[in-house]
Every structure is written in C-alpha cells, then in structure tokens.
Design a protein around this motif. Structure first.
Motif, mmCIF file in Angstrom:
data_model
loop_
_atom_site.group_PDB
_atom_site.id
_atom_site.type_symbol
_atom_site.label_atom_id
_atom_site.label_comp_id
_atom_site.label_asym_id
_atom_site.label_seq_id
_atom_site.Cartn_x
_atom_site.Cartn_y
_atom_site.Cartn_z
ATOM 1 N N LYS A 1 0.923 -1.410 -0.203
ATOM 2 C CA LYS A 1 0.085 0.084 0.054
ATOM 3 C C LYS A 1 0.875 1.080 -0.048
ATOM 4 C CE LYS A 1 -3.922 2.152 0.157
ATOM 5 N NZ LYS A 1 -5.060 2.238 -0.799
ATOM 6 N N TYR B 1 -3.231 5.106 -2.769
ATOM 7 C CA TYR B 1 -3.310 4.663 -4.505
ATOM 8 C C TYR B 1 -4.039 3.211 -4.449
ATOM 9 C CZ TYR B 1 0.523 7.869 -5.544
ATOM 10 O OH TYR B 1 1.077 9.053 -5.858
ATOM 11 N N SER C 1 -4.145 -0.600 -5.163
ATOM 12 C CA SER C 1 -3.044 -1.671 -4.799
ATOM 13 C C SER C 1 -3.772 -2.882 -5.373
ATOM 14 C CB SER C 1 -2.819 -1.623 -3.649
ATOM 15 O OG SER C 1 -1.863 -2.821 -3.178
ATOM 16 N N TYR D 1 -2.742 -5.747 -4.157
ATOM 17 C CA TYR D 1 -2.957 -6.468 -2.917
ATOM 18 C C TYR D 1 -4.237 -6.273 -2.409
ATOM 19 C CZ TYR D 1 2.125 -7.161 -3.298
ATOM 20 O OH TYR D 1 3.435 -7.527 -3.704
ATOM 21 N N THR D 2 -4.784 -4.931 -2.540
ATOM 22 C CA THR D 2 -6.125 -4.877 -1.736
ATOM 23 C C THR D 2 -7.163 -5.774 -2.667
ATOM 24 O OG1 THR D 2 -5.585 -2.572 -1.760
ATOM 25 C CG2 THR D 2 -8.103 -2.899 -1.405
ATOM 26 N N TRP E 1 2.315 -2.578 -9.267
ATOM 27 C CA TRP E 1 1.403 -3.382 -8.184
ATOM 28 C C TRP E 1 0.798 -2.388 -7.245
ATOM 29 C CZ3 TRP E 1 2.227 -9.259 -6.845
ATOM 30 C CH2 TRP E 1 2.124 -9.841 -8.109
ATOM 31 N N ALA E 2 1.520 -1.656 -6.950
ATOM 32 C CA ALA E 2 1.031 -0.681 -5.630
ATOM 33 C C ALA E 2 0.235 0.641 -6.147
ATOM 34 C CB ALA E 2 2.170 -0.226 -4.814
ATOM 35 N N SER E 3 0.169 0.900 -7.407
ATOM 36 C CA SER E 3 -0.553 1.855 -8.016
ATOM 37 C C SER E 3 -1.800 1.585 -8.974
ATOM 38 C CB SER E 3 0.104 2.711 -8.584
ATOM 39 O OG SER E 3 0.913 2.197 -9.803
ATOM 40 N N THR F 1 -4.701 -1.973 -9.755
ATOM 41 C CA THR F 1 -5.568 -3.330 -9.906
ATOM 42 C C THR F 1 -5.797 -3.585 -11.340
ATOM 43 O OG1 THR F 1 -7.801 -2.361 -9.757
ATOM 44 C CG2 THR F 1 -6.718 -2.562 -7.560
#
Length: 283
Positions: free
Chosen positions: A6, A10, A12, A14-15, A86-88, A90
């Motif tokens: 995270k 932003y 993500s 991962y979310t 990946w952190a900004s 989906t």
C-alpha cells in the motif's frame, strides 16, 4: 525485498486479493531471478555469443554486471517499477503515481533491505468514520505489526527523547525542540489495533522510532515501543534482515483487515492497456 502492499491512498493489487498476491510476488521473483542468474552465468562462461540479442537486451539492457552482488542489485533495481505498478493499480483501476516515490530513498530502503515476507505500507491513509487519516509506515512482519517513524534529520547529531509530546534535536551541543514521534506513532497504533479488534485478530502491534543515522538518548522506552538509533541499528537490522519465515495466515488476515479500511483514490484503467505477466521485470 519487502513487498509494497500500500502506497498512501493509491489503488493496490494487494487490496484486490491480499491472500493471493504476496505469495505470487515471491514465486515470480524467485523464478525470474533464477532465469536471470542462469543467463548471466552462461554469458560469463561462454561470452556474448551465448545469448541472442533479444535476450541480452531484456536481461541486461546492454549493461552487464561484473559480479553476482552487482547482478543482485541490478535485479532489485529492476523490480522497483514492478513494485510501483502493483502498488498503484488493480486489474481495473489505477492511481497516478507521483514520480517522487521512484527516487524516495526511505521507501527504496524499506523495499530493498528486508525479506520478501515483510509486507510494507508506506504512509497509508485510512478511512476512519468516513474521515481520511494518514499514519506512519506499517511493516507487517510474520510475527506482528511494526508502526515505524523513520527519522533522518539534516544537521542533527543526536535525538533526545523527552516526554510524549516533546523531543529535542541536538547538533554541536545546540538543542532545539521538536514534536515527539510518539504522537503519530500512538495514533497509528491505536488505528491498527482498533481495526484488528474489529476483525477479532490477535496480532502484536509495536511502535518503533527508527533513526539509523542519529544517536538516540533516552532513559527508558515506553510500553511496546523500541528506539533504534545509530548504536542499536546494526544488531536490530541484522536480526530483521536474516529473519526467515514463510508468510503466516494470521499475517495475511491482518493485511486483509488493514487494507479493507484504507482510502483509495483511482480512476478506471484504459481497456487497451497491456497487463501481461509474461515479463515480470516489465509488468
């Protein structure tokens, strides 16, 4: 390489699936490192003619590392754009990445110096009672969550821990007041604990003041708080860096709970944008 799960508010990857992507990142990282190392070994043994031009340009972009240590650093640097991607975004949403983060030495330090099973949230913004609240960095370790205040202050030799509200900076024996990092750390840990409590997750939460370049003078450490200054840093860092453990189910459960409370500012991704996983280094 710690995983950037995270970045502020932003979108993500991962979310979207916090149970799937941490292990997927580790698997892809290992597979592509093996591929690069094999190509490098073949190049060192047989020379440039051992690889076709396309492979050479993909693997090394015309800049061949001389040692395995240089190769590892080259590989880690090549993974940063992938981490930021990946952190900004989906599969359907994206946030506009501030290019500042690509050169942010603090962020890069956390990403490149710790194990793959450490999951990192950089200045995450949570939605608490519909209001955005920015917290300190969160490092979700397999054994607990660290709320971290990273301090690197110019023209400062020593940090002197005072009370809960006031600390002091000292340079050439001249002291000046500063806000105690415990103020934001306590707010951050309260938010983290309240989210874990809401999901009935029993997972340790600890506060850390991390100042590798400064001495920290203190009489005692508050409850569940650790001061890591210049004198304490090497031992602490070695213990963290050499820690070996797979991802834990309770760790991923805690990540899922935390991410569910984070704020997301994003737009829909263009349908034609390529999201191929064929090339890990360039995904």
């Amino acid at each position: 390489m710690a995983q950037l799960i995270k970045l502020q508010d932003y979108a993500s990857r991962y979310t979207a699936d916090p149970y799937r992507y941490p292990s997927r990142f580790i698997r892809l990282k290992q597979q592509n490192w093996k591929r690069m190392k094999q190509a490098w070994d073949k190049y060192k043994q047989d020379g440039p003619e051992s690889m076709d031009m396309e492979m050479k340009e993909y693997m090394f972009n015309g800049d061949i590392p001389e040692t395995e240590l240089e190769l590892k650093q080259y590989y880690l640097n090549g993974l940063l754009p992938f981490q930021f991607k990946w952190a900004s975004r989906t599969l359907t949403e994206m946030s506009f990445l501030d290019r500042y983060y690509e050169k942010d030495s603090t962020l890069i330090y956390f990403l490149q110096r710790y194990p793959d099973t450490f999951l990192f949230m950089y200045e995450p913004i949570f939605k608490i009672k519909k209001a955005p609240v920015e917290t300190d960095h969160l490092l979700i370790h397999p054994q607990g969550i660290y709320c971290i205040s990273y301090m690197d202050l110019p023209d400062t030799d020593k940090l002197i821990a005072g009370d809960d509200r006031t600390w002091y900076q000292e340079n050439d024996r001249i002291r000046s007041r500063m806000l105690s990092p415990l103020i934001s750390l306590k707010r951050s840990s309260r938010i983290v604990r309240s989210i874990l409590h809401a999901y009935e997750i029993d997972f340790p939460v600890k506060q850390i003041v991390l100042a590798p370049n400064h001495l920290i003078s203190f009489e005692y450490e508050p409850y569940q708080t650790e001061y890591i200054g210049m004198e304490e840093y090497e031992d602490w860092f070695h213990k963290m860096r050499t820690y070996s453990s797979p991802l834990k189910s309770i760790q991923l459960k805690a990540v899922s709970a935390l991410l569910s409370y984070t704020q997301i500012t994003s737009v829909r991704r263009p349908e034609w944008e390529d999201d191929s996983m064929d090339s890990f280094m360039h995904d």
